[in-house]
Design a protein around this motif. Structure first.
Motif, short mmCIF file in Angstrom:
data_model
loop_
_atom_site.label_atom_id
_atom_site.label_comp_id
_atom_site.label_asym_id
_atom_site.label_seq_id
_atom_site.Cartn_x
_atom_site.Cartn_y
_atom_site.Cartn_z
N ILE A 156 104.31 14.21 -22.33
CA ILE A 156 105.81 13.77 -21.69
C ILE A 156 105.58 12.39 -21.29
N LYS A 157 106.95 12.01 -21.15
CA LYS A 157 107.14 10.65 -20.63
C LYS A 157 107.07 10.58 -19.14
N ASP A 158 107.28 11.54 -18.44
CA ASP A 158 107.31 11.80 -17.12
C ASP A 158 105.89 11.70 -16.49
N VAL A 159 105.65 11.32 -15.24
CA VAL A 159 104.51 11.10 -14.75
C VAL A 159 104.48 12.02 -13.33
N PHE A 160 103.32 12.87 -13.54
CA PHE A 160 102.91 13.89 -12.41
C PHE A 160 102.18 13.15 -11.57
N TRP A 161 102.18 13.42 -10.21
CA TRP A 161 101.36 12.65 -9.08
C TRP A 161 101.05 13.71 -8.09
N ILE A 162 99.64 13.56 -7.45
CA ILE A 162 99.65 14.36 -6.13
C ILE A 162 98.76 13.26 -5.37
N SER A 163 99.26 13.10 -4.00
CA SER A 163 98.74 11.98 -3.16
C SER A 163 98.48 12.66 -1.85
N GLU A 164 97.81 11.88 -1.16
CA GLU A 164 97.66 12.04 0.51
C GLU A 164 98.79 12.18 1.07
N PRO A 165 99.23 12.72 2.33
CA PRO A 165 100.69 12.29 2.86
C PRO A 165 100.84 10.91 3.14
N ASP A 166 99.85 10.20 3.47
CA ASP A 166 99.84 8.64 3.99
C ASP A 166 99.99 7.63 2.57
N TYR A 167 99.91 8.18 1.65
CA TYR A 167 99.86 7.57 0.09
C TYR A 167 98.84 6.51 0.21
N GLU A 168 97.57 6.64 1.02
CA GLU A 168 96.71 5.77 0.76
C GLU A 168 95.52 6.09 -0.27
N GLU A 169 95.72 7.63 -0.64
CA GLU A 169 94.73 7.94 -1.80
C GLU A 169 95.53 8.93 -2.78
N LEU A 170 95.30 8.73 -4.09
CA LEU A 170 95.91 9.46 -4.99
C LEU A 170 94.76 10.69 -5.40
N HIS A 171 95.23 11.64 -5.83
CA HIS A 171 94.30 12.60 -6.43
C HIS A 171 94.59 12.92 -7.75
N TYR A 172 95.56 12.50 -8.36
CA TYR A 172 95.99 12.81 -9.85
C TYR A 172 97.15 11.88 -10.13
N ILE A 173 97.33 11.55 -11.39
CA ILE A 173 98.19 10.99 -11.81
C ILE A 173 98.06 11.10 -13.43
N PRO B 233 98.71 10.95 -17.47
CA PRO B 233 98.51 9.50 -18.63
C PRO B 233 99.58 8.97 -18.84
N ALA B 234 100.88 9.46 -18.42
CA ALA B 234 102.09 8.33 -18.79
C ALA B 234 102.35 7.51 -17.69
N PHE B 235 101.53 7.14 -16.94
CA PHE B 235 101.68 6.37 -15.89
C PHE B 235 101.65 4.98 -16.28
N GLN B 236 100.49 4.67 -17.11
CA GLN B 236 100.34 3.34 -17.28
C GLN B 236 101.48 2.63 -18.31
N SER B 237 102.06 3.44 -19.01
CA SER B 237 103.21 3.01 -19.75
C SER B 237 104.43 2.85 -19.02
N LEU B 238 104.75 3.83 -17.85
CA LEU B 238 105.84 3.66 -17.17
C LEU B 238 105.89 2.58 -16.16
N PHE B 239 104.81 2.24 -15.81
CA PHE B 239 104.56 1.26 -14.41
C PHE B 239 103.72 0.05 -14.96
N GLY B 240 103.27 -0.19 -16.24
CA GLY B 240 102.56 -1.20 -16.51
C GLY B 240 101.12 -1.22 -15.69
N ILE B 241 100.46 -0.25 -14.95
CA ILE B 241 99.30 -0.53 -14.22
C ILE B 241 98.43 0.67 -14.78
N THR B 242 97.33 0.21 -15.05
CA THR B 242 96.19 1.33 -15.45
C THR B 242 95.85 2.37 -14.38
N ARG B 243 95.59 3.47 -14.75
CA ARG B 243 95.36 4.45 -13.85
C ARG B 243 94.38 4.10 -12.99
#
Length: 598
Positions: free
Chosen positions: A266-283, A285-295
């Motif tokens: 799917i083209k949408d991006v799922f993500w799980i993060s710490e509440p302060d957004y300082e650490e990502l637990h999951y992204i 695969p569609a993340f790179q094509s959407l934001f142009g940033i590698t996972r």
């Protein structure tokens, strides 16, 4: 040990060296033989007990133990003493009890039992005797624990003979130990079906190292975790049923595969993060094509995502993500695409969750660029349609009076004596054109020209009603005024000219809609928050279809109306940050309500 039947057991080499007395007592041909040959000199039940005692002597660090045994040939009873010398070498001696019936060590009646018994049962019946009663009690408890052990346990000697199996092992394999005592392992379990097991058993015996592996009991359909531990007596096998664990593991694996299939396609991006957004637990695969940033880069530096946000939207995005820490929230924003004026629209949704006492933020990034472009295209299409419709209406509304003016001017030019007769008609048509042009000018007038003043709503309505009273009287229409304004009420600030125009348009429309002898009621209510104007009539009313089209260019129910008055009224109300609503029922009448905030 002259005169005493004795032998030296070497359990590491599985050999036995006998003296002549032992050889004669047991009627054996050789003084050197294998351990398995020598132990068969005793009854079947005695073999089992002897194996158990030898195992205890080696594994529990004891120096000396004794046991009552009966030989195989003459059924003579012996008191056997065993002393652990070193490295699996045990001195073994026999004392004939048949010649000494008065000794307290006489064999108990349970000796008459044939075949193997459980380890706990044999100990509880005191068939194994140790020199210290406390040690005997301890060994009884330990043996009882072995028999009640929740996992399967079996002992296999170096000759691949099964010399012990606890009840759990019998239950798991459905193989009774009683009828398979001292049988070769491959006579119980076919090598071709359990080759995997035999491989690891052989490895443990040869290397004298503990081996662990997973296997499958074919006939029982059970997955097992097997631990093979080498000892002085051979190998001890521990078997644990892991069928449910494997099922749960398989279900979890299948669930992960389904989630991965969903996330990867799917083209949408799922993500799980710490509440302060300082650490990502999951992204996903569609993340790179959407934001142009590698996972990988996003995991190392989650702040890279915010750096891609268009400058004017950054504050809005930061505020929205702070709200997501507390509740479900979403925000739409633009991403820089590198080219000047090129943007990608993103909609981000997020919400907080608690899992095992720890807080996270879960969310979804969605590319809504196409959706935004579609809305913009739809809006432009609608605008073009409105312009086309209004252009047609303007041409039609202005063409009629122009045609009349042109015709009367031509008549006047041909007949100068009649020119004065048509002057008034020509002037009316010019006024009609002027009114249409003024309505369009009002529609195009910018909101910035508003000049706020304090007004008295009661006086404003009274003025408009007096202004339109002559027109109402011509149709014998009754104008009524309901005012819910307190004298102590704070003055209301608005633009008087626009307020007058709103009231004039609404009341005039109501008068036009009502038949002779009808009624128009105007109401005013002022509160601390808003001013409410209402105009009700008891005219013929509108159908639901007609009500839905109110405000469209040139839609009108009047014979000579243009529909621009309603558009102008809506425009003025919108300029004052107010709202206007229509309610109507066929045969009952129409009510218009305008609400203006303070």
């Amino acid at each position: 040990m002259n005169g005493t039947p004795a032998c030296l057991l070497d359990l590491r080499l599985q050999t036995v060296t006998l003296n002549q007395e032992m050889q004669g007592t047991l009627h054996l041909e050789d003084t050197d033989m294998s351990f398995s040959q020598w132990i068969r000199s005793f009854r079947h039940t005695a073999q089992h007990r002897l194996q158990q005692v030898l195992h205890q002597l080696l594994t529990e660090g004891l120096r000396e133990m004794s046991v009552h045994l009966t030989d195989k040939n003459n059924l003579r009873k012996y008191h056997c003493k065993m002393v652990h010398l070193t490295n699996g070498q045990i001195a073994f001696s026999l004392n004939d009890l048949t010649m000494k019936p008065n000794r307290p060590e006489a064999e108990p009646r349970s000796e008459k039992l044939e075949g193997p018994v459980s380890l706990a049962s044999s100990l509880s019946q005191q068939m194994v005797h140790v020199t210290d009663p406390k040690e005997a009690q301890l060994k009884h408890r330990m043996s009882h624990l072995v028999d009640k052990f929740p996992h399967g346990l079996a002992i296999i000697n170096p000759n691949w003979e099964v010399i012990y199996a606890n009840p759990k092992m019998e239950e798991m394999t459905a193989v009774p130990f009683y009828s398979n005592y001292c049988k070769k392992l491959w006579n119980i379990f076919p090598i071709d079906q359990y080759y995997h097991f035999f491989q690891h058993y052989l490895r443990a015996m040869e290397t004298q190292e503990t081996v662990e592996f997973e296997g499958y009991l074919i006939e029982q359909g059970v997955d097992v975790q097997v631990t093979v531990h080498p000892t002085e007596l051979g190998i001890t096998v521990f078997v644990q049923d892991i069928t449910q664990y494997k099922k749960h593991l398989q279900a979890l694996k299948a669930s992960e595969e389904r989630f991965a299939l969903l996330a990867n396609n799917i083209k949408d991006v799922f993500w799980i993060s710490e509440p302060d957004y300082e650490e990502l637990h999951y992204i996903s695969p569609a993340f790179q094509s959407l934001f142009g940033i590698t996972r990988r880069d996003a995991f190392l530096n989650p702040g890279l995502v915010f750096e891609k946000v268009y400058g004017a939207d950054k504050k809005k995005v930061q505020d929205a993500f702070q709200v997501m820490r507390k509740q479900m929230h979403e925000v739409e924003y633009r991403l820089n695409q590198g080219e000047e004026g090129a943007y990608k629209w993103i909609r981000s949704k997020g919400f907080p969750v608690d899992y095992n006492g720890k807080s996270y933020v879960l969310g979804l990034h969605e590319d809504v660029t196409e959706y935004k472009e579609m809305l913009e295209f739809k809006e432009k299409t609608q605008q073009l349609s409105t312009i086309t419709q209004m252009s047609t209406g303007i041409a039609h509304e202005i063409k009629n009076p122009l045609t009349a003016i042109k015709g009367f001017l031509q008549i006047g030019a041909a007949n100068p004596e009649l020119r004065d007769n048509y002057q008034e008609i020509i002037l009316d048509e010019v006024n009609r054109i002027e009114a249409i042009v003024q309505d369009f000018m009002m529609l195009s007038k910018p909101k910035s020209t508003i000049q706020m003043e304090e007004i008295d709503p009661e006086q404003l309505v009274s003025y408009v009603l007096r202004l339109l009273e002559p027109e109402a009287n011509d149709k014998q229409i009754l104008l009524l005024f309901d005012c819910a304004c307190s004298k102590d009420q704070e003055a209301f600030r608005t633009e008087p000219k626009r307020m007058n125009q709103i009231l004039i348009n609404l009341v005039k429309n109501a008068i036009d809609a009502v038949d002779h002898g009808g009624e128009v009621r105007v109401g005013v209510e002022v509160t601390s928050e808003e001013l409410t104007l209402s105009v009700r009539d008891n005219g013929p009313g509108l159908t639901s279809r007609e009500l839905a089209k109110i405000g469209e260019p040139f839609f009108t129910t009047k014979e000579k109306g243009t529909g621009l008055g309603v558009m102008v009224t809506k425009k003025i109300v919108a300029d004052l940050n107010g709202t206007i609503t229509y309610q109507s029922e066929k045969g009952v009448g129409t009510a218009v309500t305008v609400r203006l905030p303070r």
